[in-house]
Structure formats: structure tokens, C-alpha cells
Design a protein around this motif. Sequence first.
Motif, PDB file in Angstrom:
ATOM      1  N   GLU A  82      40.654  31.585  41.457  1.00 47.27           N
ATOM      2  CA  GLU A  82      39.896  32.501  41.320  1.00 47.27           C
ATOM      3  C   GLU A  82      40.141  33.502  40.109  1.00 47.27           C
ATOM      4  O   GLU A  82      41.270  33.226  39.732  1.00 47.27           O
ATOM      5  CB  GLU A  82      39.728  33.416  42.725  1.00 47.27           C
ATOM      6  CG  GLU A  82      40.854  34.181  43.012  1.00 47.27           C
ATOM      7  CD  GLU A  82      40.763  34.973  44.507  1.00 47.27           C
ATOM      8  OE1 GLU A  82      40.722  36.141  44.042  1.00 47.27           O
ATOM      9  OE2 GLU A  82      40.426  34.386  45.583  1.00 47.27           O
ATOM     10  N   THR A  83      39.153  34.465  39.765  1.00 47.08           N
ATOM     11  CA  THR A  83      40.006  35.575  38.869  1.00 47.08           C
ATOM     12  C   THR A  83      40.171  36.863  39.522  1.00 47.08           C
ATOM     13  O   THR A  83      39.611  37.106  40.761  1.00 47.08           O
ATOM     14  CB  THR A  83      39.046  35.671  37.669  1.00 47.08           C
ATOM     15  OG1 THR A  83      37.570  36.363  38.474  1.00 47.08           O
ATOM     16  CG2 THR A  83      38.421  34.485  37.120  1.00 47.08           C
ATOM     17  N   VAL A  84      41.022  37.617  38.980  1.00 46.80           N
ATOM     18  CA  VAL A  84      41.433  38.937  39.267  1.00 46.80           C
ATOM     19  C   VAL A  84      41.440  39.850  38.353  1.00 46.80           C
ATOM     20  O   VAL A  84      41.665  39.628  37.269  1.00 46.80           O
ATOM     21  CB  VAL A  84      42.727  38.812  40.242  1.00 46.80           C
ATOM     22  CG1 VAL A  84      44.033  38.449  39.182  1.00 46.80           C
ATOM     23  CG2 VAL A  84      43.279  39.957  41.140  1.00 46.80           C
ATOM     24  N   ALA A  85      40.640  41.033  38.776  1.00 46.84           N
ATOM     25  CA  ALA A  85      40.342  42.273  37.560  1.00 46.84           C
ATOM     26  C   ALA A  85      41.838  42.856  37.558  1.00 46.84           C
ATOM     27  O   ALA A  85      41.918  43.736  38.551  1.00 46.84           O
ATOM     28  CB  ALA A  85      39.158  42.691  38.254  1.00 46.84           C
ATOM     29  N   PRO A  86      42.137  43.001  36.460  1.00 45.46           N
ATOM     30  CA  PRO A  86      43.170  44.106  36.019  1.00 45.46           C
ATOM     31  C   PRO A  86      42.528  45.302  36.363  1.00 45.46           C
ATOM     32  O   PRO A  86      41.355  45.781  36.207  1.00 45.46           O
ATOM     33  CB  PRO A  86      43.398  43.861  34.512  1.00 45.46           C
ATOM     34  CG  PRO A  86      42.981  42.557  34.345  1.00 45.46           C
ATOM     35  CD  PRO A  86      41.790  42.249  35.293  1.00 45.46           C
ATOM     36  N   GLY A  87      43.288  46.333  36.840  1.00 42.15           N
ATOM     37  CA  GLY A  87      43.073  47.794  37.055  1.00 42.15           C
ATOM     38  C   GLY A  87      42.583  47.839  38.399  1.00 42.15           C
ATOM     39  O   GLY A  87      42.675  49.061  38.918  1.00 42.15           O
ATOM     40  N   ALA A  88      42.407  47.054  39.351  1.00 37.91           N
ATOM     41  CA  ALA A  88      41.803  47.282  40.519  1.00 37.91           C
ATOM     42  C   ALA A  88      42.910  47.638  41.488  1.00 37.91           C
ATOM     43  O   ALA A  88      42.828  48.926  42.241  1.00 37.91           O
ATOM     44  CB  ALA A  88      41.407  46.046  41.131  1.00 37.91           C
ATOM     45  N   LEU A  89      44.074  47.497  41.328  1.00 39.06           N
ATOM     46  CA  LEU A  89      45.243  47.764  42.323  1.00 39.06           C
ATOM     47  C   LEU A  89      45.641  49.182  41.704  1.00 39.06           C
ATOM     48  O   LEU A  89      45.870  49.986  42.510  1.00 39.06           O
ATOM     49  CB  LEU A  89      46.473  46.879  42.055  1.00 39.06           C
ATOM     50  CG  LEU A  89      47.617  47.215  42.901  1.00 39.06           C
ATOM     51  CD1 LEU A  89      47.274  47.142  44.447  1.00 39.06           C
ATOM     52  CD2 LEU A  89      48.687  46.197  42.549  1.00 39.06           C
ATOM     53  N   ARG A  90      45.706  49.440  40.344  1.00 37.62           N
ATOM     54  CA  ARG A  90      46.239  50.756  40.006  1.00 37.62           C
ATOM     55  C   ARG A  90      45.252  51.734  40.714  1.00 37.62           C
ATOM     56  O   ARG A  90      45.343  52.690  40.908  1.00 37.62           O
ATOM     57  CB  ARG A  90      46.031  50.724  38.466  1.00 37.62           C
ATOM     58  CG  ARG A  90      46.253  52.311  37.790  1.00 37.62           C
ATOM     59  CD  ARG A  90      47.476  52.909  38.310  1.00 37.62           C
ATOM     60  NE  ARG A  90      48.594  52.367  38.048  1.00 37.62           N
ATOM     61  CZ  ARG A  90      49.832  52.636  38.342  1.00 37.62           C
ATOM     62  NH1 ARG A  90      49.973  53.664  39.121  1.00 37.62           N
ATOM     63  NH2 ARG A  90      50.988  52.111  37.809  1.00 37.62           N
ATOM     64  N   SER A  91      43.864  51.475  40.252  1.00 35.86           N
ATOM     65  CA  SER A  91      42.918  52.296  40.924  1.00 35.86           C
ATOM     66  C   SER A  91      42.987  52.772  42.252  1.00 35.86           C
ATOM     67  O   SER A  91      42.958  53.871  42.719  1.00 35.86           O
ATOM     68  CB  SER A  91      41.220  51.727  40.789  1.00 35.86           C
ATOM     69  OG  SER A  91      40.362  52.504  41.316  1.00 35.86           O
TER      70      SER A  91
END
Length: 139
Positions: A55-64
Amino acid sequence: MDQITTEVSRVAGCATLLREHLPRTAQDTVPELTEPADPLHEHLAALARAAAGAETVAPGALRSVFDSCTARSGLSTAYLGTGAPATATDGSGSTSTSRAVALSSATVAALEALTATVASGHRHGRHAAAPKPARRPRG
């Protein structure tokens, strides 16, 4: 691959520091930092699947998520962005809280860097299967 190795090493270093500074007393705990624990675990699982090409994982989601949690709890205004992770800006002098917030933020930053590297690899096809060698003609 070198960049992934470097980013994984950063994450491991953060995990080591977090483990070394686990709360030893009730006064050292930072209950507000338990909220992002589940999203962190979910992100790690998604990152592992992304690294495997599933799968893909979006950068920035965890930081948000982390930023939302620390803002809601007031930790971001009291402890983040001070340039001095061992002291609080609100005058409370809570070194353990400041350290916990700084280490947690550094861990999120390291995971986001790894996430961006893995995501970049997917966009550029680096995780695609290696091409099969050409067959030699029989002759």
C-alpha cells in the motif's frame, strides 16, 4: 536504499531515547501523549505494508495527528518550538514533560522523513519487481 537505512537508523535512535526516558514516577508521565499512540501504531503498520509494496502511505498524516493532539492539550504552546527541549516555556520547569514532548516530536519527524522516503520510492517505481533478464536465444 541508503536513505531508507539512514531514516530507519534515525527512528531507531529516537525509539532508544524514548525508552531510556520512560517515566519512572507518576509525576513524570505525560498523559496527553497517550492520545497519539494508536495513530502512531497504525502509521507504523501502514509504513511496514508500504515498504513491502502492499500500500501507499501519505507523508504528513502522522505529523498532523501529533500536532492536533499537542495543540488540543496545550503541549505545543508550552513545550514545542522553544529550541531548548529540556525546559518548558511556561515557567513550570517540567523537564520530564518537555523532554517527552521533544522526543515524541523528534520521533514523529523521523517517521515522517522515513514515510516520505518510502512514498517517494513508490512514486518513482523503485519498489517494482526487478526486470527479468533477457532469455538467451537457443542455438
